[in-house]
Design a protein around this motif. Structure first.
Motif, PDB file in Angstrom:
ATOM      1  N   PRO A   1       6.297   5.306  -5.932  1.00 44.66           N
ATOM      2  CA  PRO A   1       5.551   4.919  -4.734  1.00 44.66           C
ATOM      3  C   PRO A   1       4.385   5.886  -4.500  1.00 44.66           C
ATOM      4  O   PRO A   1       4.485   7.081  -4.776  1.00 44.66           O
ATOM      5  N   ARG A   2       3.287   5.348  -4.027  1.00 46.58           N
ATOM      6  CA  ARG A   2       2.096   6.145  -3.742  1.00 46.58           C
ATOM      7  C   ARG A   2       1.715   5.891  -2.296  1.00 46.58           C
ATOM      8  O   ARG A   2       1.652   4.754  -1.846  1.00 46.58           O
TER       9      ARG A   2
ATOM     10  N   SER B   1       0.074   3.376   4.362  1.00 42.15           N
ATOM     11  CA  SER B   1       1.295   2.731   3.877  1.00 42.15           C
ATOM     12  C   SER B   1       1.615   3.216   2.470  1.00 42.15           C
ATOM     13  O   SER B   1       0.778   3.806   1.791  1.00 42.15           O
ATOM     14  N   THR B   2       2.835   2.928   2.049  1.00 39.65           N
ATOM     15  CA  THR B   2       3.272   3.254   0.704  1.00 39.65           C
ATOM     16  C   THR B   2       3.039   2.042  -0.188  1.00 39.65           C
ATOM     17  O   THR B   2       3.320   0.907   0.204  1.00 39.65           O
ATOM     18  N   MET B   3       2.517   2.298  -1.389  1.00 42.28           N
ATOM     19  CA  MET B   3       2.205   1.222  -2.324  1.00 42.28           C
ATOM     20  C   MET B   3       2.984   1.435  -3.617  1.00 42.28           C
ATOM     21  O   MET B   3       3.167   2.575  -4.042  1.00 42.28           O
TER      22      MET B   3
END
Length: 175
Positions: free
Chosen positions: A111-112, A119-121
């Protein structure tokens, strides 16, 4: 191992830095290579039909993306394309004959966090190694150059980097 090294100071490159030209990769191409191992040192992200690939890529797909990246970089930052469309087409037809010998590639989620969207991508990719077999000599210069450019998506984040191994190894040694 010896710590940090200064490469650029007072608007000058140190003597430790040497520019590499693409044509240097084509002067010592091997006559014959039957097996090659690609060891992914960072996550590999390749897309097929707008979907990120979660399995070992066929050699022709890998080479298609690599040649496309090299040409894109040469067009944007160099003097134009490095491989003509006709040469690329011929090389990719030859790449279709190269087979996967074995692979240890596995999907790794990563996750990034994006500050822009707060937000987390998902940012995952394939990690491990793949051994390809076939007539690989014509591809070696391109694969060696690709170690410097990376391949696939998110290369600007450091993804898509790999190393090559040419020596004989046992299947158990494949990363």
């Amino acid at each position: 191992a010896q710590g940090a090294t200064t490469l650029f100071q007072n608007r000058q490159w140190s003597g430790l830095v040497k520019a590499i030209h693409a044509n240097e990769f084509f002067t010592t191409a091997p006559i014959s290579v039957a097996r090659i191992q690609i060891i992914h040192t960072s996550l590999l992200r390749l897309q097929v039909d707008n979907q990120v690939l979660h399995t070992t890529p066929p050699f022709s797909l890998f080479m298609n993306r690599l040649l496309g990246r090299i040409n894109a970089l040469a067009t944007m930052y160099g003097s134009g394309i490095v491989i003509s469309p006709e040469e690329k087409h011929h090389l990719l037809a030859l790449a279709e004959t190269v087979q996967i010998d074995h692979s240890s590639l596995q999907w790794h989620d990563w996750p990034r966090y994006s500050q822009r969207t707060d937000s987390t991508m998902p940012f995952g990719g394939l990690l491990g190694a793949t051994v390809y077999k076939g007539e690989l000599a014509p591809f070696v210069p391109w694969l060696e150059l690709g170690q410097w450019t990376g391949v696939g998506g998110k290369t600007s984040f450091g993804l898509g980097l790999y190393e090559l191994a040419y020596s004989e190894w046992d299947e158990d040694e494949c990363y």
